[in-house]
Design a protein around this motif. Structure first.
Motif, short mmCIF file in Angstrom:
data_model
loop_
_atom_site.label_atom_id
_atom_site.label_comp_id
_atom_site.label_asym_id
_atom_site.label_seq_id
_atom_site.Cartn_x
_atom_site.Cartn_y
_atom_site.Cartn_z
N HIS A 13 -8.95 -10.84 0.30
CA HIS A 13 -7.90 -11.63 -0.36
C HIS A 13 -7.30 -10.83 -1.52
CE1 HIS A 13 -5.74 -14.98 -2.09
NE2 HIS A 13 -6.31 -14.70 -3.24
N GLU A 14 -8.15 -10.28 -2.35
CA GLU A 14 -7.67 -9.50 -3.50
C GLU A 14 -6.97 -8.21 -3.05
OE1 GLU A 14 -7.59 -10.28 -6.70
OE2 GLU A 14 -8.48 -12.22 -6.28
N TRP A 16 -5.24 -7.69 -0.21
CA TRP A 16 -3.90 -8.03 0.27
C TRP A 16 -2.99 -8.45 -0.87
CZ3 TRP A 16 -2.79 -5.66 4.30
CH2 TRP A 16 -3.68 -5.54 5.36
N ARG A 17 -3.56 -9.14 -1.85
CA ARG A 17 -2.75 -9.53 -3.01
C ARG A 17 -2.27 -8.29 -3.76
NH1 ARG A 17 -3.15 -10.84 -8.32
NH2 ARG A 17 -5.31 -10.25 -8.50
N ALA A 20 0.36 -6.44 -1.76
CA ALA A 20 1.64 -7.14 -1.79
C ALA A 20 2.39 -6.84 -3.09
CB ALA A 20 1.42 -8.64 -1.64
N ILE A 21 1.66 -6.70 -4.17
CA ILE A 21 2.29 -6.41 -5.46
C ILE A 21 2.85 -4.98 -5.46
CG2 ILE A 21 1.82 -6.03 -7.92
CD1 ILE A 21 -0.22 -8.36 -7.66
N ALA A 99 -9.84 -4.66 -6.12
CA ALA A 99 -10.18 -5.82 -5.28
C ALA A 99 -11.69 -6.00 -5.22
CB ALA A 99 -9.61 -5.63 -3.88
#
Length: 110
Positions: A13-14, A16-17, A20-21, A99
């Motif tokens: 999750h972290e 991909w976050r 994305a940034i 992450a």
């Protein structure tokens, strides 16, 4: 066993976050590398597909040696491809480390 699955889920999750940034920078570097590879192909008289192949093999610092630029301009461009690849790799690794840190620190909290 359940804790490791939760950490893994938080890590992805972290990851991909973070990706994305930073995606605009990563995609910009990929496009720049591709364009420089096409320029190298033009200077060297290679097919465009070989230029793209050379760009990403060089950018990922694999460097098989099957395509070697001979012209001075091509060699300078190859060095810039290598530098872009190092920056690209460093950014991805930094995002992955962050992450993992976030996933592990959230485990400590809860």
């Amino acid at each position: 066993m359940k804790a490791s699955r939760i950490i893994r889920r938080r890590f992805f999750h972290e990851l991909w976050r973070g990706l994305a940034i930073i995606w605009p920078v990563l995609s910009g570097l990929l496009v720049l590398m591709a364009l420089i590879g096409l320029l190298v192909a033009k200077v060297e008289g290679w097919p465009l597909s070989d230029g793209l192949y050379f760009s990403f093999v060089t950018g990922l610092t694999v460097g098989y040696g099957d395509l070697v630029p001979k012209a001075g301009l091509s060699r300078v461009l190859a060095m810039s491809i290598g530098l872009c690849g190092i920056v690209l790799t460093g950014l991805v690794v930094a995002i992955a480390v962050e992450a993992l840190r976030a996933a592990l620190s959230s485990e400590d909290r809860g």
